[in-house]
Design a protein around this motif. Structure first.
Motif, PDB file in Angstrom:
ATOM      1  N   LEU A 196       8.370  21.854  36.938  1.00  0.00           N
ATOM      2  CA  LEU A 196       7.492  22.858  37.283  1.00  0.00           C
ATOM      3  C   LEU A 196       6.764  23.642  36.224  1.00  0.00           C
ATOM      4  O   LEU A 196       5.684  23.920  36.229  1.00  0.00           O
ATOM      5  N   VAL A 197       7.497  23.468  35.225  1.00  0.00           N
ATOM      6  CA  VAL A 197       6.633  24.077  33.948  1.00  0.00           C
ATOM      7  C   VAL A 197       5.681  23.285  33.527  1.00  0.00           C
ATOM      8  O   VAL A 197       4.485  23.816  32.999  1.00  0.00           O
ATOM      9  N   ALA A 198       5.556  21.989  33.612  1.00  0.00           N
ATOM     10  CA  ALA A 198       4.396  21.194  33.180  1.00  0.00           C
ATOM     11  C   ALA A 198       3.451  21.428  34.020  1.00  0.00           C
ATOM     12  O   ALA A 198       2.508  21.255  33.461  1.00  0.00           O
ATOM     13  N   ALA A 199       3.948  21.522  35.543  1.00  0.00           N
ATOM     14  CA  ALA A 199       2.785  21.795  36.390  1.00  0.00           C
ATOM     15  C   ALA A 199       1.891  22.935  36.212  1.00  0.00           C
ATOM     16  O   ALA A 199       0.578  22.913  36.249  1.00  0.00           O
ATOM     17  N   ILE A 200       2.559  23.901  35.513  1.00  0.00           N
ATOM     18  CA  ILE A 200       2.065  25.287  35.734  1.00  0.00           C
ATOM     19  C   ILE A 200       1.000  25.124  34.269  1.00  0.00           C
ATOM     20  O   ILE A 200      -0.018  25.768  34.326  1.00  0.00           O
ATOM     21  N   THR A 201       1.667  24.508  33.402  1.00  0.00           N
ATOM     22  CA  THR A 201       1.107  24.327  32.010  1.00  0.00           C
ATOM     23  C   THR A 201      -0.165  23.434  32.332  1.00  0.00           C
ATOM     24  O   THR A 201      -1.247  23.889  31.739  1.00  0.00           O
ATOM     25  N   LEU A 202      -0.242  22.696  32.828  1.00  0.00           N
ATOM     26  CA  LEU A 202      -1.577  22.138  33.363  1.00  0.00           C
ATOM     27  C   LEU A 202      -2.602  22.843  34.141  1.00  0.00           C
ATOM     28  O   LEU A 202      -3.494  22.361  34.285  1.00  0.00           O
ATOM     29  N   GLY A 203      -1.996  23.881  34.694  1.00  0.00           N
ATOM     30  CA  GLY A 203      -2.724  24.592  35.645  1.00  0.00           C
ATOM     31  C   GLY A 203      -3.196  23.839  37.048  1.00  0.00           C
ATOM     32  O   GLY A 203      -4.482  24.289  37.420  1.00  0.00           O
ATOM     33  N   SER A 204      -1.956  23.115  37.616  1.00  0.00           N
ATOM     34  CA  SER A 204      -2.471  22.203  38.534  1.00  0.00           C
ATOM     35  C   SER A 204      -1.857  22.954  39.760  1.00  0.00           C
ATOM     36  O   SER A 204      -0.541  22.880  39.842  1.00  0.00           O
ATOM     37  N   HIS A 205      -2.625  23.701  40.743  1.00  0.00           N
ATOM     38  CA  HIS A 205      -2.125  24.489  41.788  1.00  0.00           C
ATOM     39  C   HIS A 205      -1.194  23.297  42.738  1.00  0.00           C
ATOM     40  O   HIS A 205      -0.300  23.617  43.336  1.00  0.00           O
ATOM     41  N   ASP A 206      -1.849  22.101  42.837  1.00  0.00           N
ATOM     42  CA  ASP A 206      -1.255  21.012  43.933  1.00  0.00           C
ATOM     43  C   ASP A 206      -0.069  20.649  43.400  1.00  0.00           C
ATOM     44  O   ASP A 206       1.301  20.189  43.886  1.00  0.00           O
ATOM     45  N   ALA A 207       0.100  20.404  41.864  1.00  0.00           N
ATOM     46  CA  ALA A 207       1.342  19.831  41.213  1.00  0.00           C
ATOM     47  C   ALA A 207       2.551  20.997  41.455  1.00  0.00           C
ATOM     48  O   ALA A 207       3.602  20.803  41.554  1.00  0.00           O
TER      49      ALA A 207
END
Length: 257
Positions: A196-207
């Motif tokens: 979840l942190v990785a997805a937020i860091t990437l700025g990916s809403h879908d992730a």
């Protein structure tokens, strides 16, 4: 500021409430357990007033039920209650995600704070995942609650964050007695915090959406397992033989692993 709340000097009322809440979360005060203000006051060696206030605070948080004649009882949540918690949590998190990704653009200062928060939250995520994979339930609960509370700061709304924290505490209170009696509990401890942190860091809403969907589906699948009778209700079980932590000492950080 990345901390979920400012550091303040705890009152005796708060210390007693925190100690009892931790006992409930650890499963040492099990659902249905009854006690009186007098019993708790004698156990801690304090006057009745802060104990009564602490118990009413925990009742307001949904962890205890009060009875005018019998005192207080640890609340017993049902599978239906747990499903409702998960569903309510999912609806609110949807709004928080939308605020993070589609809200007003952050200023330079806010962006620096945002990134600093993610660094701190990432450490919590790693510890929570490690505890889940190792089946260390008490350590997981401490890190999991801190992880979500600190991550919720990114949403920018203290009231929503407090509401979600309360739901998670209640969900853990329901889950702990089952998990402690489940030989396969480790397989049912969600450990997607780092993803979840990785997805937020990437700025990916879908992730982010995919990880959150997995989080909620995992919780509902576990509820289905209980409802199907694959995991019997553990009952009230034996009560703790040791003393709860003495109020007055600062709340320790979860141990590093």
């Amino acid at each position: 500021m990345c901390a979920s709340r400012a550091v303040t000097r705890s009152t005796l009322r708060q210390q007693i409430a925190d100690a009892l809440r931790d006992e409930v979360l650890a499963g040492r005060l099990q659902p249905g357990r009854e006690f009186t203000v007098k019993q708790i006051a004698e156990q801690y060696g304090v006057s009745a007033t802060p104990v009564r206030e602490a118990l009413f605070d925990l009742s307001a948080q949904g962890l205890l039920e009060s009875d005018q004649h019998r005192g207080f009882r640890v609340r017993e949540f049902t599978v239906a209650d747990y499903r409702s918690m998960v569903e309510a949590r999912a609806l609110v998190i949807d709004a928080v995600i939308g605020a993070i990704f589609y809200g007003p653009a952050l200023s330079t200062t806010q962006m620096v704070t945002y990134r600093d928060c993610l660094v701190a939250v990432r450490r919590r995520a790693q510890e929570a995942a490690r505890a889940a994979q190792g089946g260390d339930l008490e350590i997981l609960i401490g890190y999991d609650l801190r992880f979500w509370r600190e991550l919720g700061v990114l949403g920018g709304n203290t009231y929503i964050n407090d509401f979600l924290h309360r739901l998670r505490v209640q969900a853990w209170v329901f889950a702990v007695p089952y998990l402690r009696h489940d030989m396969g509990a480790r397989d049912w401890l969600w450990h997607g915090h780092p993803e979840l942190v990785a997805a937020i860091t990437l700025g990916s809403h879908d992730a982010v959406r995919a990880v959150i969907d997995d989080y909620n589906a995992h919780a509902l699948s576990w509820a289905d397992r209980i409802a199907a009778g694959n995991l019997a209700h553990p009952g009230h079980g034996p009560q703790p033989t040791g003393q709860t932590p003495v109020p007055g000492a600062p709340e320790p950080e979860p141990p590093a692993r």
